[in-house]
Design an enzyme around this catalytic site. Structure first.
Site, mmCIF file in Angstrom:
data_model
loop_
_atom_site.group_PDB
_atom_site.id
_atom_site.type_symbol
_atom_site.label_atom_id
_atom_site.label_comp_id
_atom_site.label_asym_id
_atom_site.label_seq_id
_atom_site.Cartn_x
_atom_site.Cartn_y
_atom_site.Cartn_z
ATOM 1 C CG HIS A 264 46.580 -22.881 -19.770
ATOM 2 N ND1 HIS A 264 47.934 -23.054 -19.891
ATOM 3 C CD2 HIS A 264 45.999 -23.781 -20.601
ATOM 4 C CE1 HIS A 264 48.159 -24.017 -20.774
ATOM 5 N NE2 HIS A 264 47.014 -24.475 -21.216
ATOM 6 C CG ASP B 181 39.233 -27.675 -23.108
ATOM 7 O OD1 ASP B 181 39.317 -27.943 -24.315
ATOM 8 O OD2 ASP B 181 39.945 -28.178 -22.237
HETATM 9 N N1 ACO Z 1 38.305 -22.173 -11.213
HETATM 10 C C1 ACO Z 1 38.496 -21.589 -10.016
HETATM 11 N N2 ACO Z 1 39.715 -21.324 -9.518
HETATM 12 C C2 ACO Z 1 40.787 -21.674 -10.256
HETATM 13 C C3 ACO Z 1 40.656 -22.277 -11.519
HETATM 14 C C4 ACO Z 1 39.362 -22.533 -11.995
HETATM 15 N N3 ACO Z 1 39.167 -23.107 -13.180
HETATM 16 N N4 ACO Z 1 41.884 -22.505 -12.050
HETATM 17 C C5 ACO Z 1 42.755 -22.063 -11.149
HETATM 18 N N5 ACO Z 1 42.107 -21.556 -10.068
HETATM 19 C C6 ACO Z 1 42.704 -20.964 -8.883
HETATM 20 C C7 ACO Z 1 42.961 -22.035 -7.846
HETATM 21 O O1 ACO Z 1 41.901 -22.199 -6.957
HETATM 22 C C8 ACO Z 1 44.205 -21.491 -7.179
HETATM 23 O O2 ACO Z 1 43.816 -20.457 -6.297
HETATM 24 P P1 ACO Z 1 44.448 -20.341 -4.833
HETATM 25 O O3 ACO Z 1 45.918 -20.140 -5.062
HETATM 26 O O4 ACO Z 1 43.732 -19.177 -4.239
HETATM 27 O O5 ACO Z 1 44.129 -21.656 -4.189
HETATM 28 C C9 ACO Z 1 44.990 -20.837 -8.299
HETATM 29 O O6 ACO Z 1 43.999 -20.464 -9.256
HETATM 30 C C10 ACO Z 1 46.023 -21.760 -8.936
HETATM 31 O O7 ACO Z 1 45.374 -22.990 -9.318
HETATM 32 P P2 ACO Z 1 46.150 -24.350 -9.556
HETATM 33 O O8 ACO Z 1 45.154 -25.436 -9.642
HETATM 34 O O9 ACO Z 1 47.265 -24.515 -8.583
HETATM 35 O O10 ACO Z 1 46.808 -24.063 -10.952
HETATM 36 P P3 ACO Z 1 47.347 -25.155 -11.956
HETATM 37 O O11 ACO Z 1 48.399 -24.506 -12.772
HETATM 38 O O12 ACO Z 1 47.739 -26.405 -11.277
HETATM 39 O O13 ACO Z 1 46.027 -25.466 -12.776
HETATM 40 C C11 ACO Z 1 44.437 -25.919 -14.376
HETATM 41 C C12 ACO Z 1 45.833 -25.308 -14.099
HETATM 42 C C13 ACO Z 1 44.444 -27.386 -13.931
HETATM 43 C C14 ACO Z 1 44.158 -25.839 -15.855
HETATM 44 C C15 ACO Z 1 43.381 -25.133 -13.558
HETATM 45 O O14 ACO Z 1 43.344 -23.793 -13.983
HETATM 46 C C16 ACO Z 1 42.005 -25.774 -13.645
HETATM 47 O O15 ACO Z 1 41.689 -26.682 -12.885
HETATM 48 N N6 ACO Z 1 41.161 -25.314 -14.613
HETATM 49 C C17 ACO Z 1 39.877 -25.955 -14.835
HETATM 50 C C18 ACO Z 1 40.046 -27.174 -15.716
HETATM 51 C C19 ACO Z 1 40.325 -26.820 -17.150
HETATM 52 O O16 ACO Z 1 39.688 -25.940 -17.716
HETATM 53 N N7 ACO Z 1 41.278 -27.538 -17.766
HETATM 54 C C20 ACO Z 1 41.600 -27.383 -19.176
HETATM 55 C C21 ACO Z 1 42.972 -26.851 -19.345
HETATM 56 S S1 ACO Z 1 43.361 -26.614 -21.060
HETATM 57 C C22 ACO Z 1 43.559 -28.196 -21.660
HETATM 58 O O17 ACO Z 1 44.082 -29.027 -21.029
HETATM 59 C C23 ACO Z 1 43.025 -28.555 -22.986
#
Ligand code: ACO
Length: 376
Positions: free
Chosen positions: A262, A313
């Site tokens: 998140h 989610d």
């Molecule tokens: N699975 C694997 N790795 C992840 C995940 C994930 N779900 N989420 C974050 N990471 C890792 C990334 O690979 C990254 O690692 P790195 O720095 O080694 O490359 C680090 O964590 C940061 O990730 P970002 O994508 O830069 O973080 P951001 O704040 O942009 O992303 C997000 C937040 C989009 C929610 C992300 O965690 C994600 O894609 N989650 C999966 C989708 C999801 O569940 N979305 C629902 C959110 S709640 C809602 O909207 C209702």
């Protein structure tokens, strides 16, 4: 953009509005709507009470709740033209698209469509909240070759939704779990879809236009579309015994796992903790406990390996599935809840508006001389 600008990718940490709606403390995993903790609201309030809280600023007294409940109940019908339009749409289209179209169509029939006054916006919030629920269920029935189920005036918003979707009156236990889910999804500060709705009305556009845009933002898998993706992941895994091998492979290939991570919560998403308990109960009662077991096992493995937290989610997926909600209707269900918060944010934005218009750093070519097409 002028020299010295500071790009903040994804607007992370940027404060873009003042709000009285949602207090999100990501570092401590706390969430409250207008001062009331999400835990109290999910366990003790109804979705109708939460709608009142978001639209009027405080929890309703008994007579106020009765009045809002009656108004929401009276607003459930949708124009026949919307249902007829559903019949013309491709049966296999993603249900978020018909929902987006239905919201736009509802704007064509709403008596207050272009009135952005506070009073008109509250009236539209009530109508849209009721009508979106009806539209989602009517579309699902029509695409399945069934007739839409007429709303039942004696059922709550949550109970009536499940009734219109399935044609069967839900049990009190299932109704309560669904009602609490709607509350948990009702509002969440400046998430991508809410920011979208605020941006749209900041041009003095109207609520229906903004909500149609909000549905479009919500459906992406990084946002509300994640719940559906979680369920598809659990189905891909198939059995509890396969979770370990799946997790090992997912970690080795750095696969992005939906329902984890998140932008704002670092100490855990408080909504996920509540949904986890509800999913356990609902999966057990419906005889589909394996989905819950698989989710818990995956959660433990991924958290232990990467410290990633499950978000809202993650556990809503097995919960909704065990309630009989079709997987591709998960995101429309979230929209049916989030309309409460979208409309409340739209009201706040219209009441104290300034055009939302950020800047971009230009990183393209330097100035280039024009050449006629034959000389390029
Ligand atoms: N699975 C694997 N790795 C992840 C995940 C994930 N779900 N989420 C974050 N990471 C890792 C990334 O690979 C990254 O690692 P790195 O720095 O080694 O490359 C680090 O964590 C940061 O990730 P970002 O994508 O830069 O973080 P951001 O704040 O942009 O992303 C997000 C937040 C989009 C929610 C992300 O965690 C994600 O894609 N989650 C999966 C989708 C999801 O569940 N979305 C629902 C959110 S709640 C809602 O909207 C209702």
């Amino acid at each position: 953009m002028a020299e010295g600008s500071q790009l903040i990718r994804g607007l992370e940490g940027v404060v873009a509005a003042e709000t009285k709606l949602c207090d999100l403390d990501g570092a401590h995993g706390r969430l409250a709507y207008a001062g009331y903790s999400i835990d109290d609201l999910a366990r003790k309030a109804t979705f109708e009470e939460v709608c009142f809280l978001l639209w009027y600023g405080d929890l309703p007294k008994k007579a106020q709740l009765a009045e809002l409940t009656a108004a929401m109940g009276a607003a459930r019908a949708i124009p026949a033209e919307v249902t007829r339009a559903f019949a013309l749409m491709p049966k296999d289209t993603d249900p978020n698209r018909p929902l987006q179209a239905a919201v736009a169509m509802l704007g064509m029939f709403d008596p207050d469509t272009t009135d952005n006054s506070h009073a008109a916006n509250v009236r539209k919030a009530i109508r849209l909240t009721s009508q979106m629920a009806t539209a989602i269920c009517a579309h699902h029935r029509v695409r399945s070759g069934q007739s839409p189920v007429a709303p039942a005036s004696d059922l709550s918003h949550a109970g009536n939704f499940l009734y219109m979707l399935t044609g069967t009156r839900p049990s009190p236990v299932v109704t309560k779990a669904f009602d609490a889910s709607l509350t948990l999804y009702a509002e969440h500060e400046l998430n991508a879809s809410t920011f979208t709705t605020r941006t749209i009305v900041s041009t003095q556009s109207d609520m229906h236009s903004a909500v149609a845009g909000g549905v479009g933002a919500l459906k992406g898998p990084l946002h509300g579309g994640a719940g559906e993706a979680v369920m598809r992941t659990l189905m891909e895994i198939g059995e509890v015994a396969n979770v370990d091998a799946f997790a090992t492979q997912a970690l080795a290939t750095r696969r992005r796992l939906m329902g984890f991570g998140h932008r704002v919560y670092t100490a855990g998403d408080p909504r996920a903790a509540i949904l986890k308990g509800m999913a356990e109960e609902a999966c057990r009662q419906s005889g589909q406990f394996k989905w819950y077991e698989m989710a818990v096992k995956l959660h433990d493995r991924i958290h232990a390996a990467k410290k990633l937290i499950p978000n809202v989610d993650f556990y809503s997926a097995p919960l909704f599935y065990s309630m009989g909600i079709p997987v591709d209707v998960f995101t429309p269900v979230i929209a049916a809840a989030r309309i409460a918060g979208w409309s409340a944010n739209i009201i706040e934005q219209h009441d104290d508006n300034r055009l939302i218009r950020p800047r971009a750093d230009y990183v393209g070519s330097k100035a280039r001389p024009w050449r006629p097409v034959e000389e390029r």
